[in-house]
Enzyme design. Structure first.
Site, short mmCIF file in Angstrom:
data_model
loop_
_atom_site.label_atom_id
_atom_site.label_comp_id
_atom_site.label_asym_id
_atom_site.label_seq_id
_atom_site.Cartn_x
_atom_site.Cartn_y
_atom_site.Cartn_z
N TRP A 100 0.84 -1.21 0.00
CA TRP A 100 0.00 0.00 0.00
C TRP A 100 0.87 1.25 0.00
O TRP A 100 0.57 2.22 -0.69
CB TRP A 100 -0.97 0.00 1.19
CG TRP A 100 -1.94 -1.14 1.16
CD1 TRP A 100 -2.08 -2.12 2.08
CD2 TRP A 100 -2.91 -1.42 0.13
NE1 TRP A 100 -3.07 -3.00 1.70
CE2 TRP A 100 -3.59 -2.61 0.51
CE3 TRP A 100 -3.26 -0.80 -1.07
CZ2 TRP A 100 -4.61 -3.17 -0.25
CZ3 TRP A 100 -4.27 -1.38 -1.85
CH2 TRP A 100 -4.93 -2.53 -1.44
N ASP A 167 -1.59 7.09 5.98
CA ASP A 167 -2.65 6.15 5.60
C ASP A 167 -2.92 5.31 6.83
O ASP A 167 -2.08 4.52 7.26
CB ASP A 167 -2.15 5.30 4.42
CG ASP A 167 -3.12 4.17 4.05
OD1 ASP A 167 -4.16 4.02 4.71
OD2 ASP A 167 -2.81 3.43 3.09
N LYS A 191 -11.77 -1.33 6.83
CA LYS A 191 -10.88 -2.17 7.61
C LYS A 191 -11.23 -2.13 9.11
O LYS A 191 -11.02 -3.08 9.80
CB LYS A 191 -9.42 -1.76 7.43
CG LYS A 191 -8.95 -1.76 5.98
CD LYS A 191 -8.71 -3.15 5.41
CE LYS A 191 -8.53 -3.16 3.90
NZ LYS A 191 -7.47 -2.31 3.41
#
Ligand SMILES: *Cc1c(COP(=O)(O)O)cnc(C)c1O
Length: 357
Positions: A100, A167, A191
């Site tokens: 990511w 993030d 998430k």
């Protein structure tokens, strides 16, 4: 319904009360006789959900008044680009801690000058780099606080001499954060905060407006700040369920109380991984994530992997297959996952050990 223990990495398990409220609202939204997915987002009934969600979010995360919270479409993946569009002038600096993080870096690189300050690619991202210097001439430093695929996590807020961007897709709401250390925090809700379909961005207002490029309207945080996240049609269903999830979290005692629960769950599972001769953890101990626990079969026992997966599945475990880039197993212990779920997994690991030894 069948009793299962859900360890999915995302979309995640959500609290039953949030699911029940969603089912009810799908049939009849707030007694209007109209379904949640058919109401106009320009009604006061909807606006009250939006306001409540923002207020709950702000309260749970202790967000100071000089920050704005946005609820947006496009997932965390679009935020990779938005972050760069809104903050990158001369140089963006990135900490490369996984797939990511790399994707975030790629988006910045696509529109300007971006550098990787440090990387843990040399050991397949099983740790968080520590010895690095953040370039003082960077416009920002970008980090990924929890590396969902590898099960590594930054356990505290770091100090940065330049604006810090994070993030936090997979560990937001699992620990107290000092928001004032960040210029921007973003993530996908699915998430730990809600269902798929909505991303969040927490942005310090005075950090914006410092780049000279044209920012496309939909990618400009100021567009969404001006319109209270309703410049265009917001993902109403996702925001509704997210708000119900936040209400549940408040009832559970908030982020600090949840952190204690999350730590206990992770400790329970890591203790079993470290004790059980059939399994080993993949992440360096000091960097282990409390959200995503990654482990593999112990050396010499690799060929038992599929058998354990089937064994665990029979006992109700869902979603413990590891990401293809790490292999083995991954149990995601997001907020709605309970100590009881973790203990069921530990019991399955012990049963497997007794069967095989
Ligand atoms: C899942 C994930 C993403 C991607 O999220 P999308 O909403 O699917 O775009 C980004 N970063 C991290 C840390 C993630 O876990």
């Amino acid at each position: 319904m069948k009793k299962v223990h859900v360890f999915n990495a995302g979309p995640c398990l959500l609290p039953q009360v949030a699911i029940d409220a969603a089912v009810e609202a799908l049939k009849d939204f707030k007694g209007t006789g109209v379904s949640l997915i058919s109401i106009s987002h320009r009604t006061k009934e909807w606006e009250s959900v939006m306001d409540e969600c923002r207020a709950n979010w702000k309260e749970l995360l202790n967000i100071p008044d000089d920050y704005e919270t946005l609820f947006l479409g496009g997932g965390a993946s679009l935020q990779f680009l938005c972050a760069a569009m809104n903050f990158l002038e001369k140089k963006g600096a990135y900490l490369e801690t996984g797939v990511w993080a790399k994707k975030a870096y790629k988006e910045a690189k696509g529109i300007g000058n971006a550098v990787v300050v440090a990387s843990s690619a040399d050991r397949n991202y099983c740790y968080i780099p520590k010895d690095y210097e953040i370039p003082a001439d960077a416009d920002y430093f970008h980090i990924t606080t929890n590396n969902t695929i590898y099960g590594t996590e930054l356990h505290g807020d770091i100090d940065s001499p330049v604006p810090l961007i994070a993030d936090m897709s997979s560990d937001i709401l699992s620990r107290r954060i000092d928001i004032s250390k960040y210029a921007l925090i973003y993530g996908g809700a699915q998430k730990n905060a809600g269902p798929a379909g909505v991303a969040f961005a927490i942005v310090r207002k005075d950090a914006l407006g410092k780049v000279s490029r044209y920012i496309p309207t939909m990618l400009d945080y100021r567009t969404h700040i001006d319109k209270g996240s309703m410049f265009n049609t917001p993902p109403v269903f996702s925001i509704f369920v997210m708000n119900e999830t936040l209400k549940w979290l408040k009832a559970m005692g908030g982020v600090d109380a949840m952190h204690a629960i999350d730590v206990k769950k992770a400790e329970t599972l890591y203790a079993e991984i470290d004790r059980n001769p059939f399994f080993v953890g993949t992440a360096d101990k000091e960097d282990r994530s409390i959200m995503n626990v990654c482990f593999v079969m112990a050396p010499g026992k690799e060929d038992l992997q599929d058998e354990f997966l089937a064994f665990a599945k029979e006992r109700g475990m869902v979603g413990i297959k590891g990401h293809r880039s790490v292999g083995g197993f991954r149990a995601s212990l997001y907020n709605a996952c309970t100590q009881e779920d973790v203990e069921a997994l530990v019991a399955a690991m012990q049963e497997f050990e007794n069967l095989k030894k």
